[in-house]
Design an enzyme around this catalytic site. Structure first.
Site, short mmCIF file in Angstrom:
data_model
loop_
_atom_site.label_atom_id
_atom_site.label_comp_id
_atom_site.label_asym_id
_atom_site.label_seq_id
_atom_site.Cartn_x
_atom_site.Cartn_y
_atom_site.Cartn_z
N ARG A 136 0.55 -1.56 0.07
CA ARG A 136 0.06 -0.12 0.09
C ARG A 136 0.77 1.26 -0.03
O ARG A 136 0.61 2.11 -0.22
CB ARG A 136 -0.75 -0.05 1.12
CG ARG A 136 -1.96 -1.39 0.92
CD ARG A 136 -3.14 -1.14 2.14
NE ARG A 136 -4.01 -1.92 1.92
CZ ARG A 136 -5.00 -2.15 1.30
NH1 ARG A 136 -5.52 -0.92 0.45
NH2 ARG A 136 -5.92 -3.29 0.68
N GLY A 137 1.49 1.30 0.45
CA GLY A 137 2.69 2.35 0.27
C GLY A 137 3.85 2.56 -0.61
O GLY A 137 4.42 3.84 -1.29
N CYS A 138 3.39 1.86 -1.44
CA CYS A 138 3.82 1.65 -2.50
C CYS A 138 3.65 2.42 -3.87
O CYS A 138 2.65 2.93 -3.83
CB CYS A 138 4.51 0.50 -3.14
SG CYS A 138 5.76 -0.58 -2.23
N VAL A 160 3.10 4.00 -7.68
CA VAL A 160 2.50 3.77 -9.13
C VAL A 160 3.88 4.43 -9.87
O VAL A 160 3.01 4.83 -10.11
CB VAL A 160 2.15 3.08 -9.50
CG1 VAL A 160 1.35 2.98 -11.06
CG2 VAL A 160 0.98 2.24 -8.53
N VAL A 161 5.22 4.18 -10.03
CA VAL A 161 5.75 5.40 -11.37
C VAL A 161 5.34 5.31 -12.93
O VAL A 161 5.69 6.35 -13.52
CB VAL A 161 6.94 5.97 -11.61
CG1 VAL A 161 7.01 6.66 -9.33
CG2 VAL A 161 7.87 3.65 -11.82
N VAL A 191 3.17 2.36 -16.07
CA VAL A 191 2.48 1.39 -16.80
C VAL A 191 3.05 0.57 -17.55
O VAL A 191 3.35 1.33 -18.74
CB VAL A 191 0.84 1.24 -16.92
CG1 VAL A 191 0.11 0.58 -17.90
CG2 VAL A 191 0.81 1.90 -15.72
N LYS A 223 3.16 -7.71 -10.97
CA LYS A 223 2.05 -8.06 -11.77
C LYS A 223 0.99 -9.19 -11.24
O LYS A 223 1.19 -10.04 -10.08
CB LYS A 223 3.04 -9.87 -12.46
CG LYS A 223 1.82 -10.20 -13.51
CD LYS A 223 2.36 -11.24 -14.36
CE LYS A 223 1.65 -12.24 -15.05
NZ LYS A 223 1.61 -11.72 -16.39
N ASP A 240 3.10 -20.77 -24.14
CA ASP A 240 2.73 -19.20 -25.13
C ASP A 240 4.42 -18.61 -25.12
O ASP A 240 3.86 -17.39 -25.50
CB ASP A 240 1.73 -18.46 -24.83
CG ASP A 240 1.25 -17.50 -23.44
OD1 ASP A 240 2.43 -18.68 -22.89
OD2 ASP A 240 0.68 -17.11 -23.09
#
EC number: 2.7.11.1
Length: 549
Positions: free
Chosen positions: A151-153, A155-156, A158, A177, A412
């Site tokens: 939660r503390g991380c 997102v920088v 995608v 992922k 795959d």
């Protein structure tokens, strides 16, 4: 060891029965707690019971994935007890209905755990570990961590369908992922968490929520091998017509670091979307269990491994990342990069030594890659020395061999799964197997002949399917043309493999033996197995002991 159900009976008047009757006792217990709505505790508040239940369910999920089934069963019981007591005094009707659905799901899972994993050792006299899957890989499960740590991380970025995340404590970046949990554990499909696989992205930790397993993966910053090859061809072409001598020299001295120009991240993100979304919207907005958050969650996938690519198809519904620069290829399908090779580019290879070249694919919207690794109507040229392809092929082979030894099939394997680190070595995206995650194959990998003909059929898959994928990737690296381009009608039992005349005899022999329609006839299967594949003349100059070391 006695069963949890024998030790934690809900009614003080009941005496524990012998373990030989554990199964019937567990059913009695589960039936009792289904009917205990009337046994509420008057002073229990809404906040207390949801928080307490969330704690128990989170512990149950962690123990469940770690295959500590007895502890998981115990925590599920405790969590259901808390919910049943709390629902009796909760004044919110909508929330009560949502809690009832949760109770049903947790009871079902507790019963599955008991029937599949706990009753067998107790009733048959076997050791408590007898029905646990993947015991030889159990030490890797120490990587399991509480989902709240995510939660503390922040997102920088995608990257296709995974998230690039920054750890606020260290400032380092990693990839997250998400895999959707199907809540129906397969008895046939064991949980296998590969470790120590050379030339594969490392799994650093994993987190478990109620609906997903989150993989915390090493961030390989070099991008995909295919994007590297296309950008190299483009930069060389540009160097022949423009640019300073110093820039051309720099490109020649740093062939493995001459990657695509970093792409700008998508704009227009909403406030609050720079945090990892751990859960999807719930049935009731007031019900939060097991660390759930009412926010948009990442696109969930089933297989493959991640740093810059994934191995499943479909569009991404990830939250948009904050603006800024992402220092690796992050272009989405349908978006062009200034560093991409122009359509119709023809580049004549130069220099001494055997050089391989041909027509590759251009940009196209594909689940395989946004940088040219899917179907494409454009044509681009790259040239790669056979010795370099040989080195990459050997690294792929070593990684696949290690995965097969641990019981994992890729199924795959396609260009999006091949990363290139900053030293120029191949790195496979992460592959693993989870009993709670339904395996899926990328449909376009099948359509473009990266997956073997038997993939998607009814026959049981073997390592042979990965040796086909290995051959398909080598075909494209060696010839510059995708297997599906040179064989638009597909490959059947009597199809003659189309190979360019200039291809070396060992390379042509290797491709022919790998791309056999019948799985049992492929090189790497049957007598000799992988050892026979390693001893093929194409790999005559490879020192396998040094490669693994």
């Amino acid at each position: 060891m006695s069963l949890v159900a024998c030790e934690c009976l809900p009614s003080p008047g009941l005496e524990p029965e012998p373990c030989s009757r554990a199964r019937s006792q567990a059913h009695v217990y589960l039936e009792q707690i289904r009917n205990r709505v009337a046994l509420g505790v008057p002073d229990m508040t809404k906040r207390d019971y949801l928080v307490d239940a969330a704690t128990q369910i989170r512990l149950a999920l962690e123990r469940d994935v770690s295959e500590d089934y007895e502890a998981a069963f115990n925590h599920y019981q405790n969590g259901v007890d808390v919910l049943l007591r709390g629902i009796h005094v909760d004044p919110n009707k909508e929330r009560r209905e949502a809690v009832k659905l949760k109770i049903t799901k947790y009871l079902r899972r507790a019963e599955e755990i008991f029937n599949c994993h706990l009753q067998r050792p107790l009733s048959s006299g076997a050791s408590p570990s007898a029905g646990f899957s993947s015991l030889r890989l159990r030490p890797i499960r120490t990587l399991s961590s509480a989902v709240e740590q995510l939660r503390g991380c922040r997102v920088v970025g995608v990257i296709e369908k995974v998230q690039l995340v920054q750890d606020p404590a260290t400032g380092g970046t990693f990839v997250v992922k998400s895999l959707p949990r199907c809540h129906m554990v397969s008895r046939e499909r064991l949980t296998i968490i590969p470790h120590g696989v050379p030339y594969m992205t490392k799994l650093l930790r994993y987190f478990v929520s109620e609906d997903s397993i989150f993989l915390h993966l090493e961030h390989v910053q070099g991008g995909t091998l295919w994007s590297h090859l296309l950008s190299q061809a483009h930069s060389r072409h540009s160097g022949l017509s423009s640019g300073s001598t110093q820039e051309r020299m720099k490109a020649q001295l740093n062939p493995h670091l001459n990657l695509l120009t970093p792409a700008r991240l998508p704009s227009g993100h909403a406030p609050g979307q720079d945090r990892i979304a751990l859960e999807p919207p719930r049935t009731s907005p007031n019900l939060l269990l097991a660390g759930e958050a009412p926010s948009t969650r990442p696109q969930r996938e089933a297989e493959g491994e991640p740093t810059a690519r994934t191995s499943t198809s479909g569009s991404s519904d990830l939250p948009k990342a904050p603006g800024g620069h992402l220092h690796l290829q992050a272009r989405r399908a349908g978006q062009n990069s200034d560093a991409g090779p122009p359509r119709g580019l023809t580049w004549v290879p130069e220099g001494a030594g055997p050089v391989l070249g041909g027509c590759g694919r251009g940009m196209d919207q594909s689940c395989l890659s946004a940088d040219g690794a899917g179907r494409g109507c454009g044509r681009a040229t790259w040239s790669v020395r056979e010795e370099q392809v040989k080195q990459w092929a050997a690294e792929m082979l070593v990684a696949l061999e290690a995965l097969h030894e641990q019981g994992v099939l890729c199924r795959d394997l396609h260009p999006g799964n091949l990363l290139l680190d900053q030293a120029g070595h191949i790195r496979l995206t992460y592959f693993g197997q989870w009993s709670e995650v339904e395996p899926q194959c990328c449909g376009e990998a099948v359509d473009n002949l990266y997956s073997a003909p038997e993939v998607g059929g009814i026959s049981e898959l073997t390592e042979a399917c990965d040796w086909w994928s290995f051959g398909s990737l080598l075909y494209e690296l060696l010839t510059g043309m995708a297997l599906s381009q040179s064989h638009p009608s597909g490959i059947q039992a009597h199809t003659q493999l189309q190979l360019p005349e200039w291809l070396s005899r060992p390379a042509a022999s290797l491709l022919t033996e790998l791309l056999q329609f019948e799985p049992t006839r492929r090189l790497g299967m049957g007598e000799g197995g992988v050892s026979k594949l390693k001893s093929h003349p194409f790999f005559s100059t490879i020192q396998w002991s040094k490669l693994v070391g």
